[in-house]
Design an enzyme around this catalytic site. Structure first.
Site, PDB file in Angstrom:
ATOM      1  N   HIS A 129      -1.727   8.154 -38.315  1.00 18.49           N
ATOM      2  CA  HIS A 129      -2.163   9.527 -38.003  1.00 18.49           C
ATOM      3  C   HIS A 129      -1.174  10.262 -37.105  1.00 18.49           C
ATOM      4  CE1 HIS A 129      -5.910   8.740 -40.020  1.00 18.49           C
ATOM      5  NE2 HIS A 129      -6.062   7.632 -39.302  1.00 18.49           N
TER       6      HIS A 129
ATOM      7  N   TRP B 164       2.771   6.083   1.761  1.00 16.85           N
ATOM      8  CA  TRP B 164       2.899   6.482   0.350  1.00 16.85           C
ATOM      9  C   TRP B 164       2.730   8.000   0.374  1.00 16.85           C
ATOM     10  CZ3 TRP B 164      -0.104   8.994  -3.349  1.00 16.85           C
ATOM     11  CH2 TRP B 164       0.334   8.852  -4.675  1.00 16.85           C
TER      12      TRP B 164
ATOM     13  N   GLU C 225      -3.003  -2.030 -21.931  1.00 22.13           N
ATOM     14  CA  GLU C 225      -2.665  -2.750 -20.700  1.00 22.13           C
ATOM     15  C   GLU C 225      -1.214  -3.254 -20.741  1.00 22.13           C
ATOM     16  OE1 GLU C 225      -3.760  -2.936 -17.864  1.00 22.13           O
ATOM     17  OE2 GLU C 225      -2.983  -4.766 -16.990  1.00 22.13           O
TER      18      GLU C 225
ATOM     19  N   ARG D  28       0.811  -1.221   0.000  1.00 24.62           N
ATOM     20  CA  ARG D  28       0.000   0.000   0.000  1.00 24.62           C
ATOM     21  C   ARG D  28       0.843   1.269   0.000  1.00 24.62           C
ATOM     22  NH1 ARG D  28      -5.290  -1.159   1.460  1.00 24.62           N
ATOM     23  NH2 ARG D  28      -5.639   1.028   1.937  1.00 24.62           N
TER      24      ARG D  28
ATOM     25  N   ASN E 248      -4.288   7.501   6.985  1.00 25.53           N
ATOM     26  CA  ASN E 248      -4.330   7.174   5.560  1.00 25.53           C
ATOM     27  C   ASN E 248      -5.349   8.116   4.930  1.00 25.53           C
ATOM     28  OD1 ASN E 248      -4.610   6.035   3.036  1.00 25.53           O
ATOM     29  ND2 ASN E 248      -5.744   4.242   3.755  1.00 25.53           N
TER      30      ASN E 248
END
Ligand code: M6R
Length: 598
Positions: A494, A74, A471, A27, A100
């Site tokens: 393009h 984080w 992905e 996390r 958090n």
């Protein structure tokens, strides 16, 4: 985004917190810390960097005590550093908090507190919280927290301990996830189940704007007005083994290899969605999601439009909320999320619900905010996905979307019995086909080694495989930090074709499908400009070998279902490139698994 753990009981708290933090490290991993209450004192130890740094510190400076909180960070406000690491204390050092989320009005609160002589040590938004609680503290921690919460704006899950009330942990959630684990003579708080699974399977998913007072033999939960709430106690259905590496080098490889079992499980568990949605009335669908789940949504658009014949829009959840979306009566919202806690997805869902839209979620975490806020939830049965890079959750989302599309197509009488049977039979072959691709891992590793030093990659696909091009590029970017772009192959002419030269690796998804010939033309165009092509093609395609040196073959499959196969080599390629470059694949830099801030 950030992991919280707390323990109160009879055991030494530090090893329990440390172990829990290791399970939450996905996390966030830029600093970690622990606060322990002992002899009416708060001891705080923290370190910049991975949990291992905190572990080393704890070896040198033993802390005893049976009550404590821990955090893995984080960074949002303030650089990753020991000073900015949690827990944060108030000026007196009597109250410690792990947080958090984001306190949006922290600057204003900080200015007010500074006027009252509160001094700050960090650059974080979080440090205002213990000081605000301290300001309101008059002998009752719970009361002080309630007062502080009236001032706090933003999202937060908090764990709070105080040297003046050393027999409890306070926990509160407001738009950031938090669970309570129930043991015998001991209780826990955590951001996520794996952190406490070793100790208990009995959990309470704290609801938004609820406050818990946790003692070793008791848990009291109330709403913000102080009214008592009787919580639902859930039993976690998976074991600690499912949240461990099980002999694999890392979680990502384990999760890639779990995909055949996951897609089989979804097929075997599938039941028609139940709830208060009348699917017959639906006239349009809007899918909202982020990152990999967004790519699953894009595949979903091709599949749903082709099988159900109703218009489908796919929106990045972070954009949907702010663009005044037009949601008509009879619009179905599909929210896709592995964690069910992604802040952008939740915000999009809440926006949609204002228009009274019906909401179906495709989610991997039962009990998460998303599943609780949905009219219907389709479980993706992938089990805990620990690696930051999503793999098995993606194919699980795809399989669920296929089954939902077939269900809706049947309801709308777009498919007859035979067509439906044929489709299900194709899906039943997917697991075995995925295994065959996984068996080619050595070839894919060899190709990864050969292309390791390319400075940029292009990923091209068409139709239902265009989202897999996105992905594939995302997987490579997030794991190996190589610039990579995914394009619908028809778009190359393009503009992006200008990028191609001998330094460009181009991964082309060219399985047998109605757009195969067009893909082959795109491959020729790439070769003509000296691009280094890696093709994904269908077994038995001899033609492609005469053009392209590096071909990864996949078993034959109905083109509409092919993304369930073509993504596997893309995952393995990104995995091996990152491993061979020596990177930590489970914890890529700057990322966190659950993005609970906007
Ligand atoms: O938990 P969610 O599925 O809502 O997460 C969405 C994204 O944050 C996630 O898919 C992210 O893009 C992954 N790191 C991709 O591998």
């Amino acid at each position: 985004m950030c992991g919280i753990i707390g323990y109160i009981g009879k055991q030494r708290v530090a090893p329990i917190i440390l172990e829990g933090l290791k399970r939450l490290e996905y996390r966030g991993y830029d600093s970690a810390g622990i606060a322990v209450i002992n002899k009416n004192k708060v001891s705080v130890l923290k370190r910049k960097g991975r949990i291992a740094n905190l572990e080393n510190l704890l070896k040198k400076r033993q802390v005893s005590g049976e009550l404590g909180i821990g955090h893995t960070r984080w960074a949002t406000h303030g650089a990753p550093s020991t000073k900015n690491a949690h827990p944060h204390c108030d000026c007196s050092g009597r109250i410690a908090v792990v947080h958090n989320g984001i306190i949006e009005n922290y600057q204003e609160l900080k200015r007010e507190l500074e006027k009252d002589d509160y001094r700050f040590k960090s650059q974080t938004d979080s440090e205002v919280i213990p000081n605000l609680i301290s300001k309101f503290y008059k002998g009752n921690l719970e009361k002080a927290l309630r007062e502080a919460m009236k001032k706090l704006k933003g999202s937060y899950a908090l764990g709070i301990v105080s040297a003046d009330e050393p027999e409890k942990i306070l926990a509160v959630r407001n738009d950031s996830p938090l669970i309570i684990g129930l043991g015998k003579g001991e209780n826990f708080i955590a951001s996520d189940v794996p952190a406490i699974l070793k100790h208990t399977k009995k959990v309470i998913y704290l609801q938004n704007r609820q406050l818990a007072v946790i003692e070793k033999d008791n848990v009291d939960i109330s709403d913000l007005e102080g009214n008592k709430v009787s919580p639902k106690i859930d039993s976690v259905s998976y074991s600690i083994e499912a949240a461990q590496k099980g002999g694999f080098r890392d979680f990502m490889l384990k999760e890639i290899y779990e995909q055949p079992a996951v897609v089989s499980k979804i097929l075997s568990q599938w039941v028609s969605p139940e709830g208060n949605i009348d699917f017959r009335d639906i006239e349009q669908i809007i899918i909202v999601a982020c990152g990999t789940a967004f790519h699953a949504g894009l595949v979903g658009k091709y599949v749903l439009e082709s099988l159900v014949r109703i218009p489908v829009w796919v929106d990045l959840a972070s954009e949907f909320r702010y663009r005044k979306p037009i949601i008509k009566k009879n619009t179905l919202i599909i929210a896709i999320s592995q964690s069910g806690e992604t802040a952008d997805t939740l915000a999009a869902v809440r926006e949609a619900k204002k228009s009274k839209a019906k909401l179906i979620s495709i989610c991997n975490v039962l009990g998460s905010s998303l599943t609780r806020e949905s009219d219907v939830n389709l479980d993706t049965y992938a089990g805990p996905e620990v690696s930051v890079a999503s793999t098995k959750a993606y194919t699980a989302q795809l399989m669920t979307l296929y089954l939902l599309a077939l269900y809706l197509a049947k309801l709308k009488q777009n498919l007859n019995k035979d067509e439906l049977k044929k489709a299900i039979s194709s899906l039943q072959k997917v697991a075995a086909a995925q295994k065959k691709i996984l068996d080619k891992n050595k070839d894919i590793k060899r190709i990864a080694r050969k292309h390791l030093h390319f400075g940029a990659f292009l990923y091209l696909g068409r139709g239902v495989n265009f989202p897999n091009a996105l992905e594939g590029a995302l997987k490579l970017k997030e794991l190996s930090y190589i610039p990579a772009e995914g394009y619908a192959a028809g778009e190359m002419k393009h503009g992006p074709i200008a990028l191609i030269d001998e330094y460009r690796a181009i991964v082309c998804i060219a399985n047998d499908s109605p757009v195969y010939d067009k893909m082959l033309s795109n491959i020729q165009e790439g070769l003509a400009r000296k691009g280094k092509i890696i093709a994904i093609a269908t077994q038995g395609n001899e033609q492609i070998k005469s053009y392209v040196k590096e071909v990864i073959f996949i078993p034959k499959i109905e083109p509409l279902f092919s993304p369930l196969l073509t993504v596997i080599p893309l995952q393995l390629l990104a995995y091996y490139v990152a491993c061979l470059k020596g990177y930590d694949v489970d914890k890529p830099r700057n990322l966190a698994k659950s993005v609970t801030v906007e």
